[in-house]
Design a protein around this motif. Structure first.
Motif, PDB file in Angstrom:
ATOM      1  N   ARG A  42       0.754  -1.114  -0.044  1.00 15.48           N
ATOM      2  CA  ARG A  42       0.059   0.068   0.043  1.00 15.48           C
ATOM      3  C   ARG A  42       1.032   1.112  -0.078  1.00 15.48           C
ATOM      4  O   ARG A  42       0.586   2.205  -0.699  1.00 15.48           O
ATOM      5  CB  ARG A  42      -0.731   0.028   1.293  1.00 15.48           C
ATOM      6  CG  ARG A  42      -2.003  -1.030   1.209  1.00 15.48           C
ATOM      7  CD  ARG A  42      -2.869  -1.304   2.432  1.00 15.48           C
ATOM      8  NE  ARG A  42      -3.889  -1.964   2.298  1.00 15.48           N
ATOM      9  CZ  ARG A  42      -5.123  -1.620   1.674  1.00 15.48           C
ATOM     10  NH1 ARG A  42      -5.234  -0.327   1.487  1.00 15.48           N
ATOM     11  NH2 ARG A  42      -6.128  -2.437   1.696  1.00 15.48           N
ATOM     12  N   ARG A 116       7.912  -6.607  -5.870  1.00 14.81           N
ATOM     13  CA  ARG A 116       7.701  -7.745  -4.882  1.00 14.81           C
ATOM     14  C   ARG A 116       8.908  -8.177  -4.298  1.00 14.81           C
ATOM     15  O   ARG A 116       9.162  -8.323  -2.928  1.00 14.81           O
ATOM     16  CB  ARG A 116       7.044  -8.964  -5.306  1.00 14.81           C
ATOM     17  CG  ARG A 116       5.786  -8.660  -5.826  1.00 14.81           C
ATOM     18  CD  ARG A 116       4.984 -10.025  -6.155  1.00 14.81           C
ATOM     19  NE  ARG A 116       4.815 -10.587  -4.637  1.00 14.81           N
ATOM     20  CZ  ARG A 116       3.545 -10.122  -4.073  1.00 14.81           C
ATOM     21  NH1 ARG A 116       2.791  -9.243  -4.609  1.00 14.81           N
ATOM     22  NH2 ARG A 116       3.551 -10.580  -2.869  1.00 14.81           N
ATOM     23  N   ARG A 194      -2.384 -13.742 -10.349  1.00 10.78           N
ATOM     24  CA  ARG A 194      -1.309 -13.080 -10.824  1.00 10.78           C
ATOM     25  C   ARG A 194      -0.216 -14.080 -11.014  1.00 10.78           C
ATOM     26  O   ARG A 194      -0.217 -15.027 -10.193  1.00 10.78           O
ATOM     27  CB  ARG A 194      -0.799 -11.751  -9.911  1.00 10.78           C
ATOM     28  CG  ARG A 194      -0.279 -12.290  -8.620  1.00 10.78           C
ATOM     29  CD  ARG A 194       0.116 -11.123  -7.382  1.00 10.78           C
ATOM     30  NE  ARG A 194       0.404 -11.702  -6.355  1.00 10.78           N
ATOM     31  CZ  ARG A 194       0.084 -11.101  -5.261  1.00 10.78           C
ATOM     32  NH1 ARG A 194      -0.475  -9.923  -5.272  1.00 10.78           N
ATOM     33  NH2 ARG A 194       0.503 -11.776  -4.281  1.00 10.78           N
TER      34      ARG A 194
HETATM   35  O1   DC Z   1      -3.954  -7.125   3.079  1.00 17.31           O
HETATM   36  P1   DC Z   1      -4.076  -5.736   2.240  1.00 17.31           P
HETATM   37  O2   DC Z   1      -5.464  -5.783   1.887  1.00 17.31           O
HETATM   38  O3   DC Z   1      -3.825  -4.637   2.911  1.00 17.31           O
HETATM   39  O4   DC Z   1      -3.050  -5.805   0.972  1.00 17.31           O
HETATM   40  C1   DC Z   1      -3.016  -5.005  -0.005  1.00 17.31           C
HETATM   41  C2   DC Z   1      -2.878  -5.452  -1.225  1.00 17.31           C
HETATM   42  O5   DC Z   1      -1.422  -5.843  -1.258  1.00 17.31           O
HETATM   43  C3   DC Z   1      -3.525  -6.621  -1.904  1.00 17.31           C
HETATM   44  O6   DC Z   1      -4.222  -6.366  -2.978  1.00 17.31           O
HETATM   45  C4   DC Z   1      -2.370  -7.637  -2.226  1.00 17.31           C
HETATM   46  C5   DC Z   1      -1.124  -7.207  -1.681  1.00 17.31           C
HETATM   47  N1   DC Z   1      -0.200  -7.905  -0.944  1.00 17.31           N
HETATM   48  C6   DC Z   1       0.620  -8.894  -1.657  1.00 17.31           C
HETATM   49  O7   DC Z   1       0.464  -8.926  -2.754  1.00 17.31           O
HETATM   50  N2   DC Z   1       1.414  -9.570  -0.747  1.00 17.31           N
HETATM   51  C7   DC Z   1       1.440  -9.525   0.635  1.00 17.31           C
HETATM   52  N3   DC Z   1       2.355 -10.247   1.213  1.00 17.31           N
HETATM   53  C8   DC Z   1       0.422  -8.776   1.196  1.00 17.31           C
HETATM   54  C9   DC Z   1      -0.260  -8.005   0.263  1.00 17.31           C
END
Ligand code: DC
Length: 233
Positions: A42, A116, A194
């Protein structure tokens, strides 16, 4: 409970499944460090939006994500309902990362391999300290594949949308339940389909469905699991 050095707990699951509430309560009970990795994706999204970077420009978003200074702090919290404080380049963005604009773009940003890799590197640094509960989508599969306890927390899309709607109301945002439900389903699809690190339970994760279940009961169940793991390790 006696605390052994080095225990890490990985918690994954879809948006608003209750994983953050459960993870934070467990961390408080065990006196473990709590890291909600969603806040990092985020913050990377907010950083791009603030800098007028097109979220579809993978290179620009990735390069920018590598430069951000991100600190997640769980101590000395302002008492406004936050579970932790997120500092982006020194600025408190704890609530700014929860706006509809960030919700709408975070799944796109978290698709990017470069973003990532950068976030996973930072997450593993927290993991190395041990005694940590890390929450996200790929913690058990990618970030901490050796975690002795992996949980996969789910709930129906309707229940999750209901929880998100309540959060929005509490934060004073106007919200339509139907739009939130649509967004929850849309993000589930993006997150689980994804290419890189899709949302899925690790082969050795224990699945917990929180639909219509009290948080206290779930915590009790998990505490028993932790005790059993600690006896084995
Ligand atoms: O848990 P959240 O809704 O705050 O996460 C926000 C976004 O981040 C969600 O769309 C997926 C991504 N996310 C991710 O890809 N990998 C993670 N370890 C945590 C969140």
């Amino acid at each position: 409970m006696t605390q052994k050095q080095g225990m890490t707990i990985a918690i994954d699951g879809p948006a608003a499944s209750g994983k953050t509430t459960v993870g934070k309560k467990l961390a408080d009970l065990l006196n473990y460090l709590f890291l909600d990795t969603g806040c990092m994706y985020r913050a990377a999204t907010l950083a791009a939006l603030k800098n007028d970077i097109d979220v579809h420009d993978e290179t620009a978003v990735t390069e920018h994500a590598k430069t951000i200074d991100l600190i997640i702090n769980s101590t000395d919290l302002v008492e406004d309902g936050r579970l932790y404080t997120v500092l982006l380049n020194g600025e408190d963005v704890t609530w700014d990362i929860r706006t509809p604009a960030v919700d709408a773009n975070v799944s796109q940003v978290s698709k990017y391999l470069g973003v990532r890799n950068e976030m996973v590197k930072r997450q593993r640094e927290y993991g190395r300290k041990g005694n940590v509960i890390m929450v996200g989508r790929d913690i058990g599969t990618i970030v901490l594949p050796d975690a002795p306890l992996k949980l996969y927390i789910t709930a129906t899309a309707e229940e999750r949308a209901q929880r998100r709607w309540q959060d929005r109301q509490m934060q004073g945002h106007e919200a339509s339940f139907d739009i939130i439900l649509e967004d929850v389903i849309r993000r589930d699809n993006i997150d689980s389909q994804r290419k890189h690190s899709p949302l899925k339970p690790a082969a050795d994760a224990i699945e917990i469905d929180t639909t219509q279940q009290s948080v206290d009961l779930i915590i009790k169940q998990i505490m028993t699991m932790i005790q059993e793991k600690q006896e084995v390790h």
